[in-house]
Design a protein around this motif. Structure first.
Motif, PDB file in Angstrom:
ATOM      1  N   ALA A  25      43.015  24.146  -0.094  1.00 46.13           N
ATOM      2  CA  ALA A  25      41.886  23.881   0.809  1.00 46.13           C
ATOM      3  C   ALA A  25      40.946  25.081   0.823  1.00 46.13           C
ATOM      4  O   ALA A  25      39.715  24.931   0.854  1.00 46.13           O
ATOM      5  N   TRP A  26      41.534  26.290   0.791  1.00 49.08           N
ATOM      6  CA  TRP A  26      40.719  27.518   0.730  1.00 49.08           C
ATOM      7  C   TRP A  26      39.950  27.591  -0.588  1.00 49.08           C
ATOM      8  O   TRP A  26      38.772  27.963  -0.615  1.00 49.08           O
ATOM      9  N   VAL A  27      40.606  27.213  -1.682  1.00 47.48           N
ATOM     10  CA  VAL A  27      39.951  27.200  -2.992  1.00 47.48           C
ATOM     11  C   VAL A  27      38.760  26.243  -2.988  1.00 47.48           C
ATOM     12  O   VAL A  27      37.652  26.587  -3.427  1.00 47.48           O
ATOM     13  N   TYR A  28      38.965  25.020  -2.457  1.00 39.77           N
ATOM     14  CA  TYR A  28      37.894  24.027  -2.433  1.00 39.77           C
ATOM     15  C   TYR A  28      36.769  24.439  -1.485  1.00 39.77           C
ATOM     16  O   TYR A  28      35.587  24.203  -1.771  1.00 39.77           O
ATOM     17  N   THR A  29      37.126  25.057  -0.359  1.00 33.47           N
ATOM     18  CA  THR A  29      36.116  25.519   0.595  1.00 33.47           C
ATOM     19  C   THR A  29      35.182  26.535  -0.056  1.00 33.47           C
ATOM     20  O   THR A  29      33.973  26.560   0.211  1.00 33.47           O
ATOM     21  N   ASN A  30      35.737  27.366  -0.930  1.00 33.59           N
ATOM     22  CA  ASN A  30      34.943  28.388  -1.607  1.00 33.59           C
ATOM     23  C   ASN A  30      34.352  27.910  -2.938  1.00 33.59           C
ATOM     24  O   ASN A  30      33.733  28.702  -3.660  1.00 33.59           O
ATOM     25  N   ASN A  31      34.557  26.624  -3.252  1.00 35.92           N
ATOM     26  CA  ASN A  31      34.021  26.054  -4.490  1.00 35.92           C
ATOM     27  C   ASN A  31      34.432  26.860  -5.726  1.00 35.92           C
ATOM     28  O   ASN A  31      33.621  27.117  -6.625  1.00 35.92           O
ATOM     29  N   ILE A  32      35.696  27.259  -5.747  1.00 30.81           N
ATOM     30  CA  ILE A  32      36.202  28.075  -6.859  1.00 30.81           C
ATOM     31  C   ILE A  32      36.621  27.138  -7.992  1.00 30.81           C
ATOM     32  O   ILE A  32      37.420  26.229  -7.792  1.00 30.81           O
ATOM     33  N   GLU A  33      36.082  27.376  -9.161  1.00 30.84           N
ATOM     34  CA  GLU A  33      36.386  26.529 -10.305  1.00 30.84           C
ATOM     35  C   GLU A  33      37.426  27.146 -11.236  1.00 30.84           C
ATOM     36  O   GLU A  33      38.265  26.437 -11.795  1.00 30.84           O
ATOM     37  N   ASN A  34      37.373  28.458 -11.421  1.00 35.40           N
ATOM     38  CA  ASN A  34      38.299  29.131 -12.321  1.00 35.40           C
ATOM     39  C   ASN A  34      39.272  29.984 -11.516  1.00 35.40           C
ATOM     40  O   ASN A  34      38.859  30.938 -10.855  1.00 35.40           O
ATOM     41  N   TYR A  35      40.546  29.619 -11.546  1.00 36.61           N
ATOM     42  CA  TYR A  35      41.542  30.343 -10.772  1.00 36.61           C
ATOM     43  C   TYR A  35      42.923  30.119 -11.374  1.00 36.61           C
ATOM     44  O   TYR A  35      43.125  29.219 -12.196  1.00 36.61           O
ATOM     45  N   GLU A  36      43.867  30.959 -10.981  1.00 39.49           N
ATOM     46  CA  GLU A  36      45.265  30.807 -11.363  1.00 39.49           C
ATOM     47  C   GLU A  36      46.107  30.669 -10.109  1.00 39.49           C
ATOM     48  O   GLU A  36      45.841  31.349  -9.109  1.00 39.49           O
ATOM     49  N   GLN A  37      47.092  29.793 -10.140  1.00 36.55           N
ATOM     50  CA  GLN A  37      48.068  29.674  -9.060  1.00 36.55           C
ATOM     51  C   GLN A  37      49.294  30.508  -9.437  1.00 36.55           C
ATOM     52  O   GLN A  37      49.847  30.336 -10.521  1.00 36.55           O
ATOM     53  N   ILE A  57      70.997  35.269  -4.130  1.00 32.14           N
ATOM     54  CA  ILE A  57      71.682  36.303  -3.352  1.00 32.14           C
ATOM     55  C   ILE A  57      71.289  36.219  -1.883  1.00 32.14           C
ATOM     56  O   ILE A  57      72.085  36.502  -0.999  1.00 32.14           O
ATOM     57  N   THR A  58      70.043  35.798  -1.623  1.00 30.43           N
ATOM     58  CA  THR A  58      69.535  35.684  -0.265  1.00 30.43           C
ATOM     59  C   THR A  58      69.449  34.205   0.118  1.00 30.43           C
ATOM     60  O   THR A  58      69.002  33.382  -0.685  1.00 30.43           O
ATOM     61  N   LEU A  59      69.909  33.862   1.314  1.00 29.13           N
ATOM     62  CA  LEU A  59      69.811  32.481   1.785  1.00 29.13           C
ATOM     63  C   LEU A  59      68.379  31.995   1.662  1.00 29.13           C
ATOM     64  O   LEU A  59      67.440  32.728   1.970  1.00 29.13           O
ATOM     65  N   GLN A  60      68.209  30.764   1.228  1.00 28.47           N
ATOM     66  CA  GLN A  60      66.857  30.264   0.958  1.00 28.47           C
ATOM     67  C   GLN A  60      65.951  30.306   2.180  1.00 28.47           C
ATOM     68  O   GLN A  60      64.752  30.545   2.068  1.00 28.47           O
ATOM     69  N   GLU A  61      66.531  30.094   3.359  1.00 31.60           N
ATOM     70  CA  GLU A  61      65.697  30.132   4.564  1.00 31.60           C
ATOM     71  C   GLU A  61      65.213  31.542   4.884  1.00 31.60           C
ATOM     72  O   GLU A  61      64.268  31.730   5.651  1.00 31.60           O
ATOM     73  N   ASP A  62      65.827  32.560   4.275  1.00 31.11           N
ATOM     74  CA  ASP A  62      65.430  33.945   4.506  1.00 31.11           C
ATOM     75  C   ASP A  62      64.566  34.514   3.375  1.00 31.11           C
ATOM     76  O   ASP A  62      64.091  35.640   3.474  1.00 31.11           O
ATOM     77  N   CYS A  63      64.393  33.750   2.302  1.00 35.89           N
ATOM     78  CA  CYS A  63      63.626  34.249   1.155  1.00 35.89           C
ATOM     79  C   CYS A  63      62.134  34.359   1.486  1.00 35.89           C
ATOM     80  O   CYS A  63      61.570  33.474   2.143  1.00 35.89           O
ATOM     81  N   HIS A  64      61.508  35.423   1.019  1.00 33.38           N
ATOM     82  CA  HIS A  64      60.070  35.596   1.179  1.00 33.38           C
ATOM     83  C   HIS A  64      59.358  35.149  -0.091  1.00 33.38           C
ATOM     84  O   HIS A  64      59.599  35.679  -1.169  1.00 33.38           O
ATOM     85  N   TYR A  65      58.493  34.146   0.057  1.00 33.66           N
ATOM     86  CA  TYR A  65      57.756  33.545  -1.048  1.00 33.66           C
ATOM     87  C   TYR A  65      56.280  33.735  -0.757  1.00 33.66           C
ATOM     88  O   TYR A  65      55.831  33.557   0.380  1.00 33.66           O
ATOM     89  N   ILE A  66      55.514  34.094  -1.764  1.00 35.36           N
ATOM     90  CA  ILE A  66      54.088  34.288  -1.566  1.00 35.36           C
ATOM     91  C   ILE A  66      53.323  33.375  -2.514  1.00 35.36           C
ATOM     92  O   ILE A  66      53.455  33.476  -3.738  1.00 35.36           O
ATOM     93  N   ALA A  67      52.538  32.449  -1.951  1.00 36.99           N
ATOM     94  CA  ALA A  67      51.674  31.567  -2.727  1.00 36.99           C
ATOM     95  C   ALA A  67      50.330  32.271  -2.897  1.00 36.99           C
ATOM     96  O   ALA A  67      49.686  32.635  -1.911  1.00 36.99           O
ATOM     97  N   CYS A  68      49.926  32.468  -4.148  1.00 42.77           N
ATOM     98  CA  CYS A  68      48.729  33.272  -4.434  1.00 42.77           C
ATOM     99  C   CYS A  68      47.747  32.528  -5.323  1.00 42.77           C
ATOM    100  O   CYS A  68      48.121  31.649  -6.100  1.00 42.77           O
ATOM    101  N   VAL A  69      46.501  32.941  -5.210  1.00 41.53           N
ATOM    102  CA  VAL A  69      45.456  32.477  -6.112  1.00 41.53           C
ATOM    103  C   VAL A  69      44.702  33.688  -6.634  1.00 41.53           C
ATOM    104  O   VAL A  69      44.287  34.554  -5.860  1.00 41.53           O
ATOM    105  N   LYS A  70      44.558  33.745  -7.952  1.00 44.24           N
ATOM    106  CA  LYS A  70      43.737  34.784  -8.580  1.00 44.24           C
ATOM    107  C   LYS A  70      42.409  34.149  -8.949  1.00 44.24           C
ATOM    108  O   LYS A  70      42.359  33.125  -9.617  1.00 44.24           O
ATOM    109  N   VAL A  71      41.326  34.748  -8.475  1.00 36.63           N
ATOM    110  CA  VAL A  71      39.985  34.255  -8.802  1.00 36.63           C
ATOM    111  C   VAL A  71      39.263  35.288  -9.649  1.00 36.63           C
ATOM    112  O   VAL A  71      39.630  36.472  -9.666  1.00 36.63           O
ATOM    113  N   ASP A  72      38.260  34.845 -10.338  1.00 35.06           N
ATOM    114  CA  ASP A  72      37.450  35.749 -11.145  1.00 35.06           C
ATOM    115  C   ASP A  72      36.797  36.781 -10.242  1.00 35.06           C
ATOM    116  O   ASP A  72      36.301  36.452  -9.158  1.00 35.06           O
ATOM    117  N   ASP A  73      36.791  38.055 -10.664  1.00 34.90           N
ATOM    118  CA  ASP A  73      36.229  39.131  -9.836  1.00 34.90           C
ATOM    119  C   ASP A  73      34.761  38.907  -9.499  1.00 34.90           C
ATOM    120  O   ASP A  73      34.247  39.438  -8.511  1.00 34.90           O
TER     121      ASP A  73
END
Length: 293
Positions: A173-185, A195-211
């Protein structure tokens, strides 16, 4: 300051602190000095962090140190226990052994000599998503490459679960709001879910956009990851396979690869994101940081 602005400010502070902890886990992290840099009292700084992350800062640092050490003990057979303790910010081997035993109910030596296998199997036994995966990855081959610096906008999530679909929907939704066409997920795995319980794992969802991309909405926090020497794998599968794959990389491929890993987290660059597609199939290039020994 309005409530929304206050929450964004607090979220940015806590996220910046998490990034700082992970980047500087090998050092003596001085929380009081950091609070002063932010112009906050120690009490207020700790309160904001716990409110946003769900744990106090000291618990978080300790958990990250031990999680990273538990991985290094498996993968870095050329490093001594003292060296691994130092890589994870422990000033003495004695304090490291005591903390490790309290967390994993065995010494680092027993863990390194195979104790991690039973611990890991217990995690898998209680994981529905991992338990349904029977894929073999022994046919995969790694390519050793040097990744480039990346500036990433992100949403942090605790837990490796189906809720990540909502996280990725919000990111898009953030990508579409900014009209970003070229990006990586990109997904960053700060914890080993075997090793770590799944409910305790830290996951980061990221988007790389053109500078050069001009953003109209910059409410999302961002950080930069430096270039790294990595082993890259092309992987595809269904939900649950990625966890078994990470286990294969850390528990089988790395120990026999002739490389060692670092405290920097592994990450995936999506060609196809199973959290956003109805068929539940992912296709990624998975990067695990390595160092020449």
């Amino acid at each position: 300051m309005h409530k929304k602005e206050t929450n964004l400010s607090h979220s940015k502070l806590a996220n910046n602190m998490m990034n700082y902890i992970n980047k500087n886990i090998d050092t003596d992290i001085n929380i009081d000095a950091i609070a002063v840099e932010y112009g906050l009292s120690k009490f207020h700084f700790h309160r904001i962090f716990k409110e946003q992350i769900g744990k106090n800062i000291y618990e978080t640092i300790k958990s990250i140190r031990l999680q990273k050490a538990s991985n290094l003990l498996i993968t870095n057979k050329y490093s001594t226990i003292t060296e691994i303790a130092s890589m994870c910010g422990y000033s003495s081997q004695t304090s490291f052994i005591r903390a490790f035993k309290n967390r994993f109910e065995q010494t680092p030596t027993l863990w390194r000599n195979g104790g991690y296998k039973e611990y890991s199997n217990n995690i898998l036994h209680n994981s529905i998503s991992s338990d349904v995966s029977h894929t073999s990855f022994s046919h995969l081959e790694a390519k050793i490459i040097k990744t480039k610096r990346k500036k990433l906008y992100y949403i942090r999530h605790q837990g490796y679960n189906k809720e990540l679909s909502k996280v990725w929907q919000k990111m898009m939704a953030w990508v579409y709001t900014n009209n970003i066409e070229n990006y990586e997920q990109i997904a960053i795995y700060h914890d080993n879910p075997i090793i770590t319980l799944q409910e305790d794992c830290h996951y980061i969802a990221c988007v790389k956009v053109d500078d050069k991309t001009k953003l109209t909405n910059t409410n999302l926090p961002y950080f930069e990851i430096e270039e790294h020497l990595c082993a890259a794998f092309e992987v595809e599968g269904i939900y649950g396979d990625i966890l078994k794959f990470i286990q294969w990389v850390y528990h089988y491929w790395l120990p026999s690869s002739g490389f060692e890993t670092t405290t920097f987290p592994s990450f995936s660059v999506f060609e196809k994101n199973h959290f956003l597609n109805d068929d539940g199939i992912f296709k990624v290039i998975y990067y695990v940081p390595v160092r020449y020994v």
